[in-house]
Design a protein around this motif. Structure first.
Motif, short mmCIF file in Angstrom:
data_model
loop_
_atom_site.label_atom_id
_atom_site.label_comp_id
_atom_site.label_asym_id
_atom_site.label_seq_id
_atom_site.Cartn_x
_atom_site.Cartn_y
_atom_site.Cartn_z
N SER A 136 0.85 -1.20 0.00
CA SER A 136 0.00 0.00 0.00
C SER A 136 0.88 1.24 0.00
O SER A 136 2.10 1.14 0.18
CB SER A 136 -0.88 0.00 1.25
OG SER A 136 -0.07 0.19 2.40
N VAL A 137 0.25 2.39 -0.18
CA VAL A 137 0.98 3.66 -0.11
C VAL A 137 1.63 3.78 1.28
O VAL A 137 2.78 4.22 1.40
CB VAL A 137 0.02 4.84 -0.37
CG1 VAL A 137 0.66 6.18 -0.01
CG2 VAL A 137 -0.41 4.85 -1.84
N MET A 338 -1.19 9.74 -5.01
CA MET A 338 -0.55 10.00 -3.72
C MET A 338 0.92 9.58 -3.75
O MET A 338 1.80 10.29 -3.26
CB MET A 338 -1.30 9.26 -2.60
CG MET A 338 -2.73 9.73 -2.44
SD MET A 338 -3.54 9.15 -0.94
CE MET A 338 -3.61 7.39 -1.17
N ALA A 339 1.18 8.40 -4.34
CA ALA A 339 2.56 7.90 -4.41
C ALA A 339 3.44 8.86 -5.21
O ALA A 339 4.58 9.16 -4.81
CB ALA A 339 2.57 6.51 -5.05
N SER A 340 2.90 9.39 -6.31
CA SER A 340 3.69 10.28 -7.16
C SER A 340 3.97 11.62 -6.46
O SER A 340 5.02 12.21 -6.65
CB SER A 340 2.95 10.55 -8.48
OG SER A 340 2.73 9.33 -9.13
N LEU A 341 3.02 12.09 -5.68
CA LEU A 341 3.22 13.37 -5.00
C LEU A 341 4.39 13.33 -4.04
O LEU A 341 5.12 14.31 -3.91
CB LEU A 341 1.93 13.78 -4.25
CG LEU A 341 0.78 14.26 -5.13
CD1 LEU A 341 -0.50 14.40 -4.33
CD2 LEU A 341 1.13 15.61 -5.78
N PRO A 347 2.03 1.28 -5.19
CA PRO A 347 1.90 -0.07 -4.62
C PRO A 347 1.90 -1.14 -5.73
O PRO A 347 1.26 -0.97 -6.77
CB PRO A 347 0.54 -0.01 -3.91
CG PRO A 347 0.37 1.43 -3.56
CD PRO A 347 1.03 2.20 -4.67
N VAL A 348 2.63 -2.23 -5.47
CA VAL A 348 2.95 -3.16 -6.57
C VAL A 348 1.73 -3.83 -7.22
O VAL A 348 1.77 -4.17 -8.39
CB VAL A 348 3.95 -4.24 -6.11
CG1 VAL A 348 5.29 -3.63 -5.78
CG2 VAL A 348 3.42 -5.05 -4.95
N ASN A 349 0.64 -3.99 -6.48
CA ASN A 349 -0.55 -4.63 -7.08
C ASN A 349 -1.60 -3.63 -7.54
O ASN A 349 -2.72 -4.00 -7.88
CB ASN A 349 -1.18 -5.61 -6.09
CG ASN A 349 -0.40 -6.91 -6.03
OD1 ASN A 349 -0.43 -7.69 -6.97
ND2 ASN A 349 0.34 -7.12 -4.96
N SER A 350 -1.22 -2.36 -7.56
CA SER A 350 -2.18 -1.32 -7.96
C SER A 350 -2.56 -1.48 -9.44
O SER A 350 -1.73 -1.83 -10.27
CB SER A 350 -1.55 0.05 -7.74
OG SER A 350 -2.30 1.04 -8.39
N VAL A 351 -3.83 -1.20 -9.74
CA VAL A 351 -4.28 -1.18 -11.13
C VAL A 351 -4.62 0.25 -11.54
O VAL A 351 -5.17 0.50 -12.61
CB VAL A 351 -5.50 -2.10 -11.36
CG1 VAL A 351 -5.13 -3.55 -11.17
CG2 VAL A 351 -6.67 -1.72 -10.45
#
Ligand code: ZN
Length: 437
Positions: A136-137, A338-341, A347-351
């Motif tokens: 997750s983030v 959020m991750a990019s900000l 998160p590795v399983n993000s779609v």
């Protein structure tokens, strides 16, 4: 005579056994297809090599707040959410985040924070526990501090590797649906705890040092509106009063955080909801009132307001936001945003796909962010392909021709060479064509 009798018995038995077999085969295939975890492990996280626009993220989720209740600007509401309304008009990017069914809390938070649509095998654990731990983030952050309900926070702390996701929760007895106690207590508890935490950090050198590092997250889980919606319904005075409390609390939190970091302009804020609520105070299904949630973002790395264009989805007149650009997203897209900000791997399983409309970064930076999003998806796709290939009989297995190994390598090489040659527009359009695959 007996031969004919035995034949009839035999054929009846055969029919019963074969129909039983067909039913069992169908049942097993349904379970195998629909109740299989989408989560795969051992995927390498991918991130952009450039410095992130924000050092920290404040994620605030008002549980059960539907888009229409928040953005609709009847006179009563306008007074109640005056701060966020002002922020939308002056310095914010906004849109509707579209959720999927079931519009329940746990699936909503998993989608927002992990970027994946709920693991269907979680039904075996009553949607309460993680059947499979997931990235997750929060897990990708350096540190996450979170405050809120015991129904939500533990699943992200439990899923995190190492001890860097901190949770502070009230007891489950505080969640009261009887209507006897004000639902706003659930939110004021969170705001008070954050205030105490920041005050404490001023005299705690170890905590202070942690708080001044980058890639950190504050998560405020605000359950009051969900409880108010269930107990009093979304058109009630109590629900609107709860919106006012959340609005005032967010204003105060922003002031405190800005003061703590001496207005360094390195904090990004995201405000959204896990799911909406019907007029009669329920959620779970796919009505617009349940699937449309607000998404507003502001601060470091987020673009300011800009005029709307005809290509954007139109908003109800009661929202009074037709003049401002509206950027809708799928709920899973909030995780890569959020991750990019804050410059952590998606998160590795993000779609989810990065909603670039929300960002204010250079073209080069945007290309790198989208490229890392593409590599994250490719890594996940490759792992799933490996597992499928390993679990299939070689003479039955057929590679997915639309995105086979050579096409995938070609696309990623193209994006890489566009970025190297500073052809950023082309790199973004190649990424978008990759998504169409
Ligand atoms: Zn909820």
């Amino acid at each position: 005579m007996f031969n004919g009798h035995f034949e009839r018995i035999f054929s009846t038995m055969f029919l019963i056994i074969s129909s039983l077999f067909v039913h069992i085969a169908f049942l097993v295939s349904v379970v195998d297809i629909y109740f299989k975890s989408p989560i795969v492990h051992n995927i390498k996280p991918q991130s952009s090599p450039l410095e992130a626009p924000a050092r920290r993220l404040v994620l605030m989720v008002a549980d059960g707040l539907r888009a229409d209740s928040f953005l609709g600007a009847d006179d009563l509401f306008k007074t109640n959410a005056s701060h966020l309304r002002h922020v939308i008009e002056e310095r914010e990017a906004w849109g509707v985040s579209h959720t999927r069914v079931p519009t329940e809390s746990r699936p909503g938070y998993v989608t927002l924070i992990a970027g994946l649509y709920e693991d269907p095998s979680a039904i075996a654990k009553g949607w309460k526990d993680n059947p499979v731990e997931f990235d997750s983030v929060f897990n990708e952050s350096r540190y996450t501090w979170s405050w809120g309900s015991p129904d939500i926070l533990p699943m992200f702390a439990k899923g995190a590797s190492g001890n860097h996701v901190y949770i502070d929760m009230y007891g489950s007895e505080v969640e009261d649906f009887s209507g006897r106690r004000s639902t706003t207590r659930l939110d004021t508890w969170v705001f008070r705890k954050v205030e105490e935490f920041l005050n404490h950090a001023k005299t705690d050198a170890v905590l202070n040092e942690k708080l001044h590092q980058d890639k950190i997250v504050f998560f405020l889980h605000l359950l009051g509106l969900d409880t108010a919606g269930h107990t009093h319904k979304p058109h009630s005075v109590e629900y609107k009063e709860n919106i006012r409390v959340v609005d005032a609390g967010i204003k105060r939190i922003e002031e405190m955080i800005e003061e703590f970091y001496q207005h360094d302009k390195k904090t990004a804020y995201v405000f959204t909801s896990d799911h909406g609520m019907t007029d009669w105070g329920s959620h779970g299904a796919g009505d617009k009132s349940e699937t449309e949630t607000p998404l507003v973002a502001w601060g470091a790395g987020v673009r300011g307001p800009r005029p709307s264009t005809s290509a954007e989805p139109s908003s109800p007149a009661s929202w009074r936001l037709g003049h401002l650009s509206r950027s809708d997203v799928s709920q899973a897209d909030v995780a890569p945003l959020m991750a990019s900000l804050i410059g952590i791997p998606v998160p590795v399983n993000s779609v989810g796909t990065l909603p670039r409309d929300y960002l204010e970064v250079t073209e080069h930076h945007l290309s790198e962010l989208m490229f890392s999003n593409a590599r994250q998806m490719v890594a996940q796709y490759n792992k799933k392909r490996e597992l499928t290939e390993a679990g299939s009989l070689s003479w039955i297995y057929k590679e997915f021709s639309v995105l086979n190994r050579s096409k995938e390598t070609k696309l990623t090489d193209q994006i890489r060479s566009h970025i190297r040659a500073k052809r950023y527009t082309e790199s973004v359009s190649t990424f978008l064509s990759f998504l169409c695959v």
